[in-house]
Design a protein around this motif. Structure first.
Motif, PDB file in Angstrom:
ATOM      1  N   GLY A  42     -13.218 -23.399 -20.353  1.00  0.00           N
ATOM      2  CA  GLY A  42     -13.454 -25.088 -19.971  1.00  0.00           C
ATOM      3  C   GLY A  42     -15.134 -24.263 -20.767  1.00  0.00           C
ATOM      4  O   GLY A  42     -16.003 -25.230 -21.200  1.00  0.00           O
ATOM      5  N   GLY A  43     -16.102 -23.752 -19.624  1.00  0.00           N
ATOM      6  CA  GLY A  43     -16.808 -23.502 -20.316  1.00  0.00           C
ATOM      7  C   GLY A  43     -17.295 -22.759 -21.179  1.00  0.00           C
ATOM      8  O   GLY A  43     -18.114 -22.322 -21.743  1.00  0.00           O
ATOM      9  N   GLN A  44     -16.244 -21.907 -22.152  1.00  0.00           N
ATOM     10  CA  GLN A  44     -16.365 -21.526 -23.430  1.00  0.00           C
ATOM     11  C   GLN A  44     -16.138 -22.828 -24.987  1.00  0.00           C
ATOM     12  O   GLN A  44     -17.399 -22.663 -25.346  1.00  0.00           O
ATOM     13  CB  GLN A  44     -14.799 -20.728 -23.642  1.00  0.00           C
ATOM     14  N   LEU A  71     -10.254 -33.047 -22.072  1.00  0.00           N
ATOM     15  CA  LEU A  71      -9.401 -34.137 -22.778  1.00  0.00           C
ATOM     16  C   LEU A  71      -8.265 -33.212 -22.498  1.00  0.00           C
ATOM     17  O   LEU A  71      -6.546 -34.366 -22.336  1.00  0.00           O
ATOM     18  CB  LEU A  71      -9.842 -33.933 -23.632  1.00  0.00           C
ATOM     19  N   ARG A  72      -7.838 -32.712 -23.273  1.00  0.00           N
ATOM     20  CA  ARG A  72      -6.283 -31.152 -23.003  1.00  0.00           C
ATOM     21  C   ARG A  72      -6.685 -29.610 -23.231  1.00  0.00           C
ATOM     22  O   ARG A  72      -7.357 -29.597 -22.998  1.00  0.00           O
ATOM     23  CB  ARG A  72      -5.591 -32.032 -24.607  1.00  0.00           C
ATOM     24  N   SER A  73      -5.615 -29.398 -22.670  1.00  0.00           N
ATOM     25  CA  SER A  73      -6.276 -27.878 -22.068  1.00  0.00           C
ATOM     26  C   SER A  73      -5.745 -27.210 -23.718  1.00  0.00           C
ATOM     27  O   SER A  73      -5.068 -27.640 -24.654  1.00  0.00           O
ATOM     28  CB  SER A  73      -4.617 -27.069 -21.821  1.00  0.00           C
ATOM     29  N   GLY A  74      -6.976 -26.521 -24.196  1.00  0.00           N
ATOM     30  CA  GLY A  74      -6.967 -25.879 -25.043  1.00  0.00           C
ATOM     31  C   GLY A  74      -6.235 -24.394 -24.982  1.00  0.00           C
ATOM     32  O   GLY A  74      -5.927 -23.475 -24.319  1.00  0.00           O
ATOM     33  N   HIS A 202      -3.511 -30.819  -0.359  1.00  0.00           N
ATOM     34  CA  HIS A 202      -3.768 -30.766  -1.627  1.00  0.00           C
ATOM     35  C   HIS A 202      -5.048 -29.408  -1.910  1.00  0.00           C
ATOM     36  O   HIS A 202      -5.704 -29.230  -1.278  1.00  0.00           O
ATOM     37  CB  HIS A 202      -5.014 -32.069  -1.002  1.00  0.00           C
ATOM     38  N   GLU A 203      -5.199 -29.615  -3.292  1.00  0.00           N
ATOM     39  CA  GLU A 203      -6.448 -28.641  -3.764  1.00  0.00           C
ATOM     40  C   GLU A 203      -6.970 -29.121  -5.107  1.00  0.00           C
ATOM     41  O   GLU A 203      -6.705 -29.993  -5.568  1.00  0.00           O
ATOM     42  CB  GLU A 203      -5.790 -27.770  -3.847  1.00  0.00           C
ATOM     43  N   PRO A 204      -8.081 -28.611  -6.133  1.00  0.00           N
ATOM     44  CA  PRO A 204      -8.890 -28.334  -6.615  1.00  0.00           C
ATOM     45  C   PRO A 204      -7.790 -27.736  -7.888  1.00  0.00           C
ATOM     46  O   PRO A 204      -7.293 -27.323  -7.635  1.00  0.00           O
ATOM     47  CB  PRO A 204     -10.267 -27.905  -6.591  1.00  0.00           C
ATOM     48  N   SER A 205      -8.090 -28.857  -8.867  1.00  0.00           N
ATOM     49  CA  SER A 205      -6.950 -27.732  -9.922  1.00  0.00           C
ATOM     50  C   SER A 205      -7.745 -28.236 -11.580  1.00  0.00           C
ATOM     51  O   SER A 205      -9.434 -27.005 -11.410  1.00  0.00           O
ATOM     52  CB  SER A 205      -5.434 -28.571 -10.352  1.00  0.00           C
ATOM     53  N   ALA A 206      -7.854 -28.611 -12.508  1.00  0.00           N
ATOM     54  CA  ALA A 206      -8.136 -29.399 -14.138  1.00  0.00           C
ATOM     55  C   ALA A 206      -9.443 -29.738 -13.766  1.00  0.00           C
ATOM     56  O   ALA A 206      -9.316 -30.274 -13.060  1.00  0.00           O
ATOM     57  CB  ALA A 206      -7.791 -29.321 -14.486  1.00  0.00           C
ATOM     58  N   SER A 207     -10.303 -28.868 -14.825  1.00  0.00           N
ATOM     59  CA  SER A 207     -11.809 -30.015 -14.590  1.00  0.00           C
ATOM     60  C   SER A 207     -11.605 -31.338 -15.472  1.00  0.00           C
ATOM     61  O   SER A 207     -10.933 -31.233 -16.138  1.00  0.00           O
ATOM     62  CB  SER A 207     -13.287 -29.137 -15.320  1.00  0.00           C
ATOM     63  N   LEU A 208     -12.060 -32.501 -14.997  1.00  0.00           N
ATOM     64  CA  LEU A 208     -11.941 -33.547 -16.034  1.00  0.00           C
ATOM     65  C   LEU A 208     -13.189 -33.775 -16.449  1.00  0.00           C
ATOM     66  O   LEU A 208     -13.549 -34.026 -17.395  1.00  0.00           O
ATOM     67  CB  LEU A 208     -11.666 -34.765 -14.693  1.00  0.00           C
ATOM     68  N   THR A 256     -22.966 -31.098 -12.314  1.00  0.00           N
ATOM     69  CA  THR A 256     -21.819 -32.267 -11.413  1.00  0.00           C
ATOM     70  C   THR A 256     -20.812 -31.853 -12.025  1.00  0.00           C
ATOM     71  O   THR A 256     -21.153 -32.059 -13.506  1.00  0.00           O
ATOM     72  CB  THR A 256     -22.441 -33.837 -11.791  1.00  0.00           C
ATOM     73  N   GLN A 257     -19.483 -31.845 -11.257  1.00  0.00           N
ATOM     74  CA  GLN A 257     -18.058 -32.078 -11.901  1.00  0.00           C
ATOM     75  C   GLN A 257     -17.468 -32.904 -11.505  1.00  0.00           C
ATOM     76  O   GLN A 257     -17.245 -32.465 -10.044  1.00  0.00           O
ATOM     77  CB  GLN A 257     -17.969 -30.568 -12.694  1.00  0.00           C
ATOM     78  N   GLU A 258     -16.343 -33.442 -11.927  1.00  0.00           N
ATOM     79  CA  GLU A 258     -15.398 -33.906 -10.780  1.00  0.00           C
ATOM     80  C   GLU A 258     -14.253 -33.190 -11.934  1.00  0.00           C
ATOM     81  O   GLU A 258     -13.859 -32.832 -13.229  1.00  0.00           O
ATOM     82  CB  GLU A 258     -15.618 -34.572 -11.775  1.00  0.00           C
ATOM     83  N   SER A 259     -12.571 -32.980 -10.764  1.00  0.00           N
ATOM     84  CA  SER A 259     -12.062 -32.179 -10.801  1.00  0.00           C
ATOM     85  C   SER A 259     -10.262 -32.535 -10.435  1.00  0.00           C
ATOM     86  O   SER A 259     -10.496 -34.111  -9.649  1.00  0.00           O
ATOM     87  CB  SER A 259     -11.884 -30.472 -10.339  1.00  0.00           C
ATOM     88  N   LEU A 260      -9.297 -32.711 -11.104  1.00  0.00           N
ATOM     89  CA  LEU A 260      -8.022 -32.887 -10.362  1.00  0.00           C
ATOM     90  C   LEU A 260      -8.115 -32.542  -8.695  1.00  0.00           C
ATOM     91  O   LEU A 260      -8.300 -31.298  -8.918  1.00  0.00           O
ATOM     92  CB  LEU A 260      -7.101 -32.901 -10.999  1.00  0.00           C
ATOM     93  N   PHE A 261      -8.019 -33.393  -7.867  1.00  0.00           N
ATOM     94  CA  PHE A 261      -7.188 -32.730  -6.480  1.00  0.00           C
ATOM     95  C   PHE A 261      -6.385 -33.604  -6.157  1.00  0.00           C
ATOM     96  O   PHE A 261      -6.332 -35.057  -5.403  1.00  0.00           O
ATOM     97  CB  PHE A 261      -8.597 -33.500  -6.218  1.00  0.00           C
ATOM     98  N   ARG A 262      -5.636 -32.540  -6.270  1.00  0.00           N
ATOM     99  CA  ARG A 262      -4.433 -33.883  -5.909  1.00  0.00           C
ATOM    100  C   ARG A 262      -2.927 -32.621  -4.783  1.00  0.00           C
ATOM    101  O   ARG A 262      -3.025 -31.838  -4.663  1.00  0.00           O
ATOM    102  CB  ARG A 262      -3.290 -33.201  -7.628  1.00  0.00           C
TER     103      ARG A 262
END
Length: 273
Positions: A42-44, A71-74, A202-208, A256-262
């Motif tokens: 994502g940083g790229q 929005l989508r996985s690149g 539960h754990e974090p995963s992809a950035s939103l 600041t970042q929000e990520s999936l946490f499932r």
């Protein structure tokens, strides 16, 4: 368009990765691609989008903030098309929006604001974390990053990955405020502040989404301390904040970042992307 396909990340320089070529009016392509088993970092794409936006801004206006949505996985093996919308150029500020696409699919959007530097009260409320200097910290291999080295001081929490670390770019960087802001953006998504909130379930995963504020100019070929702090989880999401400071104790940027946490998936090893 000429696609520069390289066989592995080790064969790519950071400046080569961030190099953009024109693609019509207010359009740019990121043609350097390589094969990697992970999705696009994502940083790229955030760094490339900021560079594209900055290329359309009047000279002398570095970025002061950005807000992006993943929005989508690149795919690291496909070139990126970046389309810039010029929302406004005022006397001091410029606003831009960027849509990043691969194969006509939008993977990332960015809003960025740029400002002509001006004098004002320079005040910092909170001190930076008191940690050993980079030379006194253990070497740390920053995963996936091109052209960076790291050092890991003692951590405020346990966990498989640090939430507090030193980093700097090892490639020679020109005196270009936009480029240094883009390199900072590239670095800013590499870790997560949510690891201390991880449980057995539960754990974090992809950035939103991801936001940055550039408070003061930064030299990314000098040491920078990143400090990430988990704040809250709920609704399948986790939210954290962070800071980037120089060894002299000056806050340079905030994250600041929000990520999936499932719930953990079987065989999961931690954060994605």
């Amino acid at each position: 368009m000429t696609v520069r396909r390289l066989p592995a990340p080790a064969d790519v320089s950071l400046l080569e990765l961030l190099d953009l070529e024109p693609a019509g009016r207010d359009g740019f392509r990121a043609p350097t691609v390589f094969d990697e088993r992970y999705p696009l970092y994502g940083g790229q794409v955030a760094a490339q989008a900021l560079l594209a936006a900055g290329r359309t801004v009047p000279d002398g206006r570095p970025p002061h903030s950005l807000h992006g949505y993943f929005l989508r996985s690149g795919d690291t093996g496909r070139p990126m098309l970046l389309r810039v919308e010029r929302d406004r150029d005022g006397r001091s500020f410029s606003s831009r929006r960027v849509v990043a696409e691969q194969d006509d699919r939008v993977v990332f959007t960015l809003s960025a604001s740029f400002q002509t530097p001006e004098d004002g009260l320079d005040h910092q409320v909170d001190p930076v974390p008191d940690v050993p200097a980079p030379a006194e910290s253990a070497p740390f291999d920053l995963p996936r990053l091109l052209g960076f080295e790291g050092r890991q001081p003692p951590q405020p929490h346990g966990g498989p990955w640090p939430t507090r670390f030193w980093s700097r770019c090892t490639e020679p960087l020109p005196d270009d405020d936009l480029l240094h802001a883009a390199v900072l953006t590239y670095l800013s998504d590499i870790m997560t502040g949510l690891l201390p909130l991880t449980s057995e379930i539960h754990e974090p995963s992809a950035s939103l989404d991801h936001a940055l504020w550039f408070h003061r100019p930064s030299r990314m070929d000098q040491w920078m301390l990143m400090d990430l702090v988990g704040r809250t989880t709920g609704g399948g999401r986790g939210w954290y904040t962070g800071s980037l400071s120089t060894p002299d104790g000056v806050l340079r940027a905030s994250i600041t970042q929000e990520s999936l946490f499932r719930r953990r998936r079987r065989g999961s090893t931690g954060r994605e992307g």
